[in-house]
Design an enzyme around this catalytic site. Structure first.
Site, PDB file in Angstrom:
ATOM      1  N   LYS A 177       0.858  -1.183   0.000  1.00  0.00           N
ATOM      2  CA  LYS A 177       0.000   0.000   0.000  1.00  0.00           C
ATOM      3  C   LYS A 177       0.897   1.236   0.000  1.00  0.00           C
ATOM      4  O   LYS A 177       1.483   1.613   1.018  1.00  0.00           O
ATOM      5  CB  LYS A 177      -0.913   0.056   1.226  1.00  0.00           C
ATOM      6  CG  LYS A 177      -2.003   1.140   1.094  1.00  0.00           C
ATOM      7  CD  LYS A 177      -2.427   1.736   2.413  1.00  0.00           C
ATOM      8  CE  LYS A 177      -1.598   2.921   2.814  1.00  0.00           C
ATOM      9  NZ  LYS A 177      -1.747   4.115   1.946  1.00  0.00           N
ATOM     10  N   GLU A 252       9.794   1.817  10.614  1.00  0.00           N
ATOM     11  CA  GLU A 252      10.788   2.880  10.433  1.00  0.00           C
ATOM     12  C   GLU A 252      10.025   4.183  10.538  1.00  0.00           C
ATOM     13  O   GLU A 252       9.246   4.533   9.654  1.00  0.00           O
ATOM     14  CB  GLU A 252      11.494   2.744   9.084  1.00  0.00           C
ATOM     15  CG  GLU A 252      12.852   3.452   9.070  1.00  0.00           C
ATOM     16  CD  GLU A 252      12.808   4.861   8.539  1.00  0.00           C
ATOM     17  OE1 GLU A 252      12.433   5.764   9.343  1.00  0.00           O
ATOM     18  OE2 GLU A 252      13.125   5.069   7.373  1.00  0.00           O
ATOM     19  N   CYS A 291      13.488  11.388   6.058  1.00  0.00           N
ATOM     20  CA  CYS A 291      13.480  10.887   7.435  1.00  0.00           C
ATOM     21  C   CYS A 291      14.808  11.113   8.127  1.00  0.00           C
ATOM     22  O   CYS A 291      14.869  11.286   9.348  1.00  0.00           O
ATOM     23  CB  CYS A 291      13.093   9.416   7.462  1.00  0.00           C
ATOM     24  SG  CYS A 291      14.193   8.337   6.539  1.00  0.00           S
ATOM     25  N   GLU A 394       9.662  16.010  14.590  1.00  0.00           N
ATOM     26  CA  GLU A 394      10.085  15.869  13.197  1.00  0.00           C
ATOM     27  C   GLU A 394       9.228  16.787  12.328  1.00  0.00           C
ATOM     28  O   GLU A 394       8.033  16.574  12.177  1.00  0.00           O
ATOM     29  CB  GLU A 394       9.932  14.410  12.748  1.00  0.00           C
ATOM     30  CG  GLU A 394      10.471  14.154  11.352  1.00  0.00           C
ATOM     31  CD  GLU A 394      10.367  12.697  10.956  1.00  0.00           C
ATOM     32  OE1 GLU A 394      11.287  12.201  10.286  1.00  0.00           O
ATOM     33  OE2 GLU A 394       9.362  12.054  11.304  1.00  0.00           O
TER      34      GLU A 394
END
Length: 500
Positions: A177, A252, A291, A394
């Protein structure tokens, strides 16, 4: 590519069972780039059922390793053949530059080659010394089964390959997906898998939203493993949904990555230029939507003012625009939602006392940059500290925060003062200091005098809230396997434990 048939189940392309569709927007002008099928729970269940049949009764899990590896190499060859088309699709869908898109395709081909070579080079199992000449004991590795692969919007093609290549090399079947924001290159990759000769049902694709598609995959009782790359909040939901069925989970979940610069790394003009240039790359590649972005600059106080002034000067000159246009160095953010988040982070930082050195707003339309789109100027925020939201969380945007230190211990403490632990870097000419600091940093990847490179043969993943498990390297393959111990008694005889 059909505008509506982007769901792939049991070797066939189809529209969503509900008939629903979704517009995929071009982040450079906010116009419709493509229309894809909007899958739901029914489509997800059908895809899982196909993957389950292909694993339980199909040929792929029992295909010799050499044949599996040969198919992965064919996929790499097809990626090379279609490099320009795929790179252009990735650039238009994500907003990144075409040059970045080409690099992504090259890295994807490398990943398929690496895992092909890795499985072919393995032995038939690990022989275990049982302490008896009449016992043969070996540990072998078998595929996990049906894998649910959920990928992010920033590197859709690259992240898909980090999951698909090892999953196939190990003999698994899967349902992937992609993010509903950037699904187009994944559709192209699944087409290449079929062209390479992958049997029907091994690779299945459902385009659609995280809820219901990702949620259903995570909880599905017929899924044996879920591998998710994305944000922390979504990753926690995936783990919670997977827990009742006790399936394997690999996560992750991003990072808040420090880039530590010692004064001696700026001792000469050439050294200074390199460190500043690398700090720009660390923070602003793909508009900071990485990331492992070096979004926290931690610089020694004695060089702080000179370093930040030059960094801000260069950041102001970064050329923004559509990623496919000549001369453009940085594209837009991926969506209106990401633009809103970036604006909110900068506003909160300024309210908490940060000093704006450059950026801090959407750029004015120019001859290079389209008048519409999700653009935000590269932003440098000085005088930051760990109490600020922009430093803790983040941001996933073109925002660089600046913190300072005086001692090595202070630098390490600042770099480790985060809930995340994905990646970090240290810049110094002192080899001993470089090794000491690298050894003390609690991050899954540590660069010394560099930032961003990775190797397919080296594990990728993080400590803390950056996730669980690893991708790439031998451990990345092991995520998609189960270890089995086979103990064979070559001379069985009665045990006589029970007298009767």
């Amino acid at each position: 590519m059909s505008s509506v048939e982007t769901i792939h189940v049991d070797g066939e392309w189809r529209a969503a069972a509900s008939g629903a569709q979704r517009e995929v927007l071009d982040p450079a002008d906010a116009k419709t780039l493509a229309v894809v099928s909007e899958g739901g729970a029914d489509d997800t269940d059908a895809a899982v059922a196909a993957a389950r049949r292909a694993f339980d009764t199909g040929a792929w899990p029992r295909t010799p390793v050499a044949e599996r590896a040969a198919l992965l190499r064919r996929v790499a060859e097809l990626l090379v053949r279609d490099r320009e088309e795929i790179a252009l699709t990735e650039s238009r869908d994500t907003g990144k530059t075409l040059a970045e898109g080409r690099i992504d395709v090259d890295c994807v081909a490398d990943a398929f080659r690496y895992f092909a070579d890795l499985v072919v080079g393995e032995g038939a199992g690990r022989v275990v010394d049982a302490g008896s000449a009449t016992v043969h004991s070996v540990v072998v590795h078998e595929p996990v089964g049906v894998c649910a692969l959920i990928t992010p919007w920033n590197y859709p093609l690259l992240q898909a390959s980090w999951k698909i290549a090892p999953a196939l090399a190990a003999g698994n079947t899967f349902v992937i997906k992609p993010s509903e924001v950037t699904p187009l290159s994944t559709v192209l990759l699944v087409r290449l898998l079929a062209e390479a000769g992958l049997p029907a049902g091994v690779a299945n694709l459902v385009t659609g939203a995280g809820d219901p598609v990702g949620a259903r995959l995570s909880e599905h009782p017929d899924v044996d493993l879920v591998s998710f790359t994305g944000g922390l909040t979504s990753g926690v939901k995936v783990a919670q949904a997977a827990a009742p069925s006790v399936k394997k989970v690999a996560l992750e979940l991003g990072g808040k990555n420090p880039n530590v610069v010692f004064a001696d790394a700026c001792a000469t003009d050439e050294d200074f230029d390199t460190a500043v240039d690398q700090a720009l790359n660390a923070a602003f590649i793909h508009s900071g939507q990485v990331c492992s972005a070096g979004s926290r600059l931690i610089v020694e106080e004695s060089v702080r003012e000179r370093f930040v002034a030059e960094l801000a000067r260069r950041a102001e000159r970064i050329k923004l625009g559509r990623g496919t246009e000549e001369g453009v160095e940085c594209g837009p953010l991926v969506s209106a939602q990401q633009l809103d988040k970036t604006e909110a982070y900068v506003a909160s930082a300024l309210a908490e006392g940060a000093a704006l050195r450059c950026g801090g707003s959407q750029p004015e339309p120019s001859g290079v940059r389209p008048a519409a789109g999700y653009f935000y100027s590269p932003t440098v925020l000085d005088n930051c500290h760990r109490g600020m939201k922009v430093v803790r969380e983040e941001t996933f945007g073109p925002i660089l925060t600046v913190e300072t230190f005086r001692t090595e211990d202070e630098a390490v403490a600042l770099a480790n003062d985060t809930e995340y632990g994905l990646a970090g870097a240290v810049w110094t000419k002192d080899a001993g200091r470089a090794r000491r600091v690298a050894g003390r940093l609690r991050h899954g990847t540590v660069w010394i005098n560099d930032f961003h490179p990775y190797l397919p043969q080296a594990e990728w993943g993080g400590f803390g809230k950056s996730g669980t498990g690893r991708e790439l390297g031998p451990t990345g393959l092991a995520e998609y396997r189960e270890a089995k111990h086979i103990y064979q008694n070559l001379a069985p005889e009665p045990v006589r434990w029970f007298a009767g």
